[in-house]
Design an enzyme around this catalytic site. Structure first.
Site, mmCIF file in Angstrom:
data_model
loop_
_atom_site.group_PDB
_atom_site.id
_atom_site.type_symbol
_atom_site.label_atom_id
_atom_site.label_comp_id
_atom_site.label_asym_id
_atom_site.label_seq_id
_atom_site.Cartn_x
_atom_site.Cartn_y
_atom_site.Cartn_z
ATOM 1 N N GLU A 508 33.626 -66.627 -27.858
ATOM 2 C CA GLU A 508 32.412 -66.296 -27.106
ATOM 3 C C GLU A 508 32.289 -67.246 -25.909
ATOM 4 O O GLU A 508 32.263 -68.465 -26.069
ATOM 5 C CB GLU A 508 31.194 -66.419 -28.010
ATOM 6 C CG GLU A 508 31.241 -65.482 -29.213
ATOM 7 C CD GLU A 508 30.298 -65.902 -30.320
ATOM 8 O OE1 GLU A 508 29.414 -66.743 -30.058
ATOM 9 O OE2 GLU A 508 30.452 -65.410 -31.445
ATOM 10 N N GLU A 539 31.804 -63.639 -35.176
ATOM 11 C CA GLU A 539 32.617 -64.770 -35.638
ATOM 12 C C GLU A 539 33.699 -64.388 -36.639
ATOM 13 O O GLU A 539 34.814 -64.912 -36.588
ATOM 14 C CB GLU A 539 31.713 -65.847 -36.248
ATOM 15 C CG GLU A 539 30.929 -66.663 -35.238
ATOM 16 C CD GLU A 539 29.713 -65.938 -34.665
ATOM 17 O OE1 GLU A 539 29.117 -66.453 -33.707
ATOM 18 O OE2 GLU A 539 29.362 -64.860 -35.201
ATOM 19 N N GLN A 561 31.534 -70.866 -31.292
ATOM 20 C CA GLN A 561 30.766 -71.649 -30.332
ATOM 21 C C GLN A 561 30.108 -72.887 -30.937
ATOM 22 O O GLN A 561 30.172 -73.971 -30.367
ATOM 23 C CB GLN A 561 29.723 -70.756 -29.664
ATOM 24 C CG GLN A 561 29.188 -71.348 -28.393
ATOM 25 C CD GLN A 561 28.572 -70.279 -27.492
ATOM 26 O OE1 GLN A 561 27.363 -70.114 -27.488
ATOM 27 N NE2 GLN A 561 29.388 -69.561 -26.754
ATOM 28 N N ASP A 564 27.661 -74.419 -36.920
ATOM 29 C CA ASP A 564 26.779 -73.705 -37.845
ATOM 30 C C ASP A 564 27.149 -72.231 -37.949
ATOM 31 O O ASP A 564 26.992 -71.616 -39.002
ATOM 32 C CB ASP A 564 25.320 -73.821 -37.386
ATOM 33 C CG ASP A 564 24.865 -75.264 -37.335
ATOM 34 O OD1 ASP A 564 24.274 -75.733 -38.307
ATOM 35 O OD2 ASP A 564 25.140 -75.926 -36.314
ATOM 36 N N TYR A 565 27.641 -71.651 -36.853
ATOM 37 C CA TYR A 565 27.989 -70.226 -36.850
ATOM 38 C C TYR A 565 29.309 -69.952 -37.544
ATOM 39 O O TYR A 565 29.688 -68.797 -37.749
ATOM 40 C CB TYR A 565 28.017 -69.696 -35.419
ATOM 41 C CG TYR A 565 26.703 -69.853 -34.697
ATOM 42 C CD1 TYR A 565 25.507 -69.976 -35.404
ATOM 43 C CD2 TYR A 565 26.649 -69.886 -33.315
ATOM 44 C CE1 TYR A 565 24.294 -70.132 -34.742
ATOM 45 C CE2 TYR A 565 25.442 -70.045 -32.644
ATOM 46 C CZ TYR A 565 24.267 -70.165 -33.369
ATOM 47 O OH TYR A 565 23.069 -70.319 -32.707
ATOM 48 N N HIS A 606 21.568 -75.510 -35.115
ATOM 49 C CA HIS A 606 22.479 -76.105 -34.136
ATOM 50 C C HIS A 606 22.794 -77.561 -34.460
ATOM 51 O O HIS A 606 23.336 -78.276 -33.631
ATOM 52 C CB HIS A 606 21.885 -76.019 -32.719
ATOM 53 C CG HIS A 606 21.729 -74.619 -32.230
ATOM 54 N ND1 HIS A 606 20.636 -73.855 -32.530
ATOM 55 C CD2 HIS A 606 22.531 -73.836 -31.469
ATOM 56 C CE1 HIS A 606 20.757 -72.663 -31.973
ATOM 57 N NE2 HIS A 606 21.900 -72.626 -31.324
#
Length: 817
Positions: A508, A539, A561, A564-565, A606
């Site tokens: 991304e 993701e 990115q 956490d994701y 984040h």
């Protein structure tokens, strides 16, 4: 009657050739069915633990196999045994060896007994870990059980063909692709199309326009749950009609047909393969009216949830039954009036069926005898050792009882043998004679052999194993050239792309703007949109792209990115990437590098420190936590010299900090599994990593002011951790240990503590209780104050260390509170 156009679709085979092919297909279908039927019995009689079979799906898999070419890849469903048999990559004996979990890669080439039956693979690697020529063999990526888990990887396998066709810099890698002509073939059960991974992958394939043929085997059920509870309109092809390509818009080609119609299936799969191969357009084939004669698996009976009418329908519409009827009824009149038939009487099919049954029965018996013969030989040796031991022991009666019980086991396992020997050893704890030593050595040798059978190949054990790659330090100019740390990342990636023409980077915002932190600034313009590309917000399939590309010889760097994701993709990383080398006994690999950033940002989603979960879910992937961008860049350089997958977590708050620009970009290397002492001291050993390390170093200055001199160690690499055991050497000097990180209590800090105290035996050097300092139990609250009260601050570090020193010397270090 077989229409002339359909004969032509057989590439103008002579009728005799076509007849031979049809009857051979019927033979394969019957062999596969007999394997399913006998396989179920082997589970129910206890010889195998669990069975999930491909009965009811045989005929469409025969058609798919005819369109499958050398160099193609399969990423499929655990019911594809007929397909694997049709392409010559699975024999009946190997089928049963897998069912019995025979821990020998020659007996069970699918996984050496590490996966349950129905999970199919081919060998992409030689025994020494080097690549085979994938263009000269049929390829199957190793299956996993989680439903739809094969979909993200399928996307990457297909995308590789697109890259090989269009990127000139790698077209010389002709052991992986011939002009991008390879198709990736996916299979899935209809109910599993309800999974988000299916939809995410289908959407991405449509966007990327990759050569993928996706087959949905539709038998109307997902275990016991009918399609009306699974899929809107009870039809995946109906709800995906919007994906159908149009003359001016990209999309999918979609086919819908019945799974018992041999002729239509063969014709459709040939068309689908041609479209995907030549046009690089994805294809969905919805294969309906399939059955599941034995139900979902050996764990239950489908009579419990299917109506009498449905069961009768399934008998009538069984694809092999339908094919048999078609073969018997087939007639074709030639121009001369000759009547052509596949068989002159039913007796010819009965002979084929009897031969198939005989072949499978023999294969089952041979597989079982081969599996058992090794164990029985070990049992015989063990019994002899026990008899010799009993003759010398005062507890001979007990030992002989165990020995005799062991000899009565008709179908022994290695567990039976080792369990018996270890129990007998207890009776010898106060005795000493040579036979006892023989017994002890046999047990030790058995565990060493078991390690080879069950615990090898978690990561690379070849010369390319990244832990073997030595550090190469950065070289600097005499005049300090301080730059924003992101410049080091950018220029190092530039050097990587020049040096390694097989590296592709995607994620991304990774392409056009050069990632959100400008670590790839300007590189898409320089190297093109294939090598540096943007992706959608997805993701799981970003990771899937990386897995598939890496399995086909490319060196992908997939960017998530924020750390956490990563949780969106954790299942794919854990179940697929982390286990790939292990579950194939080292015969497949995917050296994917996952790039992300985390630590010390503010807010619940984040904050970037769910490290404990990541460490424990991703065994098989290196977890690297560099404290700055130079260290991170060195990790990328190291990883590209090896063949292990890795996750590199860059410090999110470090891109604008100043670092000195190395002269040997793309060449210096950070060693993996090696800690670094960033500050020497005498009073206490502090182990930390990532952004928290800067806070520790800040506190160290203040501690010096009150007479406390700490030694600070940067872990750098969590998986693997401190292979040289340097941490325990520090603890032996300071006699105190504190582990600091910003994960939740019991997370990465507990892991590090166990590594040092237990695996490195650091406990013996401590003169105070080992301690941890972590973030709070909750995720990080938003804002400056949210960070301060959620994660360890410099003051927290100071006071924690001071309190430990106060406990040791309260007169010198007076209590602060």
């Amino acid at each position: 009657m077989l229409q002339e156009t359909q004969i032509q679709n057989k590439q103008k085979l002579s009728f005799e050739d076509f007849k031979t092919e049809v009857l051979n297909d019927y033979r394969i279908a019957k062999i596969s069915r007999e394997c399913s039927l006998l396989g179920r019995r082997e589970v129910l009689t206890g010889k195998a633990k669990f069975g999930i079979f491909g009965d009811g799906k045989e005929v469409p898999q025969l058609a798919m196999a005819k369109a499958f070419k050398l160099g193609d890849f399969r990423s499929g469903y655990y019911r594809d045994q007929t397909f694997m048999m049709a392409i010559g990559k699975l024999t009946a004996k190997q089928f049963f060896a897998g069912l019995y979990a025979h821990p020998d890669i020659k007996a069970d080439p699918m996984s050496a007994g590490r996966q349950m039956g129905g999970h199919f693979t081919t060998h992409s690697l030689h025994e020494n870990g080097s690549w085979k020529d994938l263009t000269k063999q049929y390829n199957s990526s190793s299956d996993i059980s989680p439903t739809a888990g094969q979909m993200p990887r399928l996307l990457g396998l297909a995308q590789a063909s697109k890259i090989y066709r269009n990127e000139k810099s790698i077209q010389h890698k002709n052991n992986f692709s011939i002009h991008g002509n390879e198709v990736a073939w996916g299979t899935i059960g209809n109910a599993s199309t309800s999974e988000g991974l299916f939809f995410e992958s289908i959407n991405a394939a449509g966007v990327l326009q990759v050569p993928m043929v996706m087959s949905v085997w539709d038998d109307e059920y997902g275990i016991s749950v009918h399609a009306k509870y699974q899929t809107t309109k009870e039809s995946i092809s109906e709800i995906l009609k919007g994906f159908q390509r149009e003359h001016d818009k990209d999309g999918f080609e979609i086919f819908v047909l019945n799974g018992w119609d041999y002729v239509q299936l063969v014709d459709t799969y040939q068309k689908a393969g041609k479209i995907a191969r030549e046009e690089h357009v994805p294809v969905l084939i919805h294969v309906k009216e399939l059955t599941q004669p034995q139900g979902h698996s050996t764990s239950g009976s489908h009579e419990r949830y299917k109506s009498k009418e449905r069961l009768e329908w399934e008998i009538e519409h069984d694809c092999i039954t339908k094919m048999r009827k078609w073969i018997l009824e087939f007639e074709l009149e030639t121009e001369t009036g000759e009547i052509l038939r596949f068989v002159d009487s039913e007796e010819e099919l009965i002979i084929i069926e009897k031969e198939a049954k005989k072949e499978v029965t023999s294969a089952k018996r041979n597989a079982w005898n081969t599996y058992q013969s090794e164990i029985k030989a070990e049992l015989s040796d063990a019994a002899e050792i026990l008899e010799n031991t009993a003759n010398k022991s005062k507890n001979s009666a007990f030992i002989n009882k165990y020995k005799n019980d062991l000899l009565t086991v008709l179908e022994p396992t290695r567990k039976d043998i080792l369990s018996t020997l270890r129990k007998c050893l207890r009776y010898l704890k106060d005795e000493h004679f040579a036979e006892k030593i023989v017994l002890q050595n046999f047990i030790k040798s058995s565990f060493e052999n078991a390690h080879q059978k069950y615990s090898t190949h978690l990561t690379s054990e070849t010369e390319l194993g990244t832990s073997n790659i030595e550090e190469k330090k950065p070289i600097y100019s005499p005049e300090k050239n301080l730059v924003d740390a992101r410049i080091i990342m950018r220029d190092n990636f530039d050097a990587i792309l020049r040096k390694h023409d097989d590296v592709v980077i995607f994620g991304e915002d990774a392409g056009f703007i050069g990632d959100v932190n400008q670590g790839l600034e300007g590189l898409q313009e320089k190297y093109g949109e294939i090598r540096i590309s943007d992706t959608g917000i997805r993701e799981a399939t970003i990771i899937g792209q990386g897995i598939g590309l890496a399995m086909r010889g490319l060196r992908p760097i997939a960017e998530i990115q924020y750390l956490d994701y990563l949780l969106y993709a954790l299942q794919i990383m854990s179940d697929d990437l982390a286990t790939l080398r292990y579950r194939t006994f080292g015969r497949q690999k995917a050296p994917l590098i996952i790039r992300t950033r985390g630590h010390r940002l503010e807010g619940i989603w984040h904050a970037g420190s769910p490290m404990g979960g990541i460490i424990h879910n991703l065994r098989g992937i290196h977890i690297l936590v560099p404290r700055n961008m130079t260290k991170a860049a060195g990790f990328y350089n190291t990883l590209l010299e090896g063949d292990d997958p890795a996750l590199v977590i860059e410090c999110l708050n470090g891109y604008r900090l100043k670092e000195e620009l190395p002269l040997n970009l793309g060449d210096f290397k950070t060693a993996i599994g090696v800690v670094e002492t960033v500050k020497e001291g005498t009073d206490m050993t502090i182990v930390s990593y990532g952004s928290t390390l800067r806070i520790v170093l800040e506190a160290a200055k203040d501690l010096n002011q009150v007479g406390i001199d700490i030694e600070v160690i940067d872990a750098q690499s969590l998986l693997p951790f401190d292979l040289a055991h340097d941490c325990v050497k520090s603890v032996a000097k300071t006699n105190k240990l504190l582990v600091i990180d910003e994960d939740v209590p019991g997370g990465a800090s507990a892991y590090i503590l166990q590594e040092i105290l237990e695996n490195q035996n650091g406990y013996q050097y401590l003169d105070s209780k080992p301690a941890t300092l972590t973030a709070k139990e909750h995720r990080t609250a938003y804002g400056t104050d949210g960070d301060y009260f959620s994660k360890p601050s410099a003051e927290d570090v100071f006071e924690k260390i001071y309190d430990i020193m106060h406990e040791e010397n309260p007169n010198k270090f007076k209590s602060l509170y």
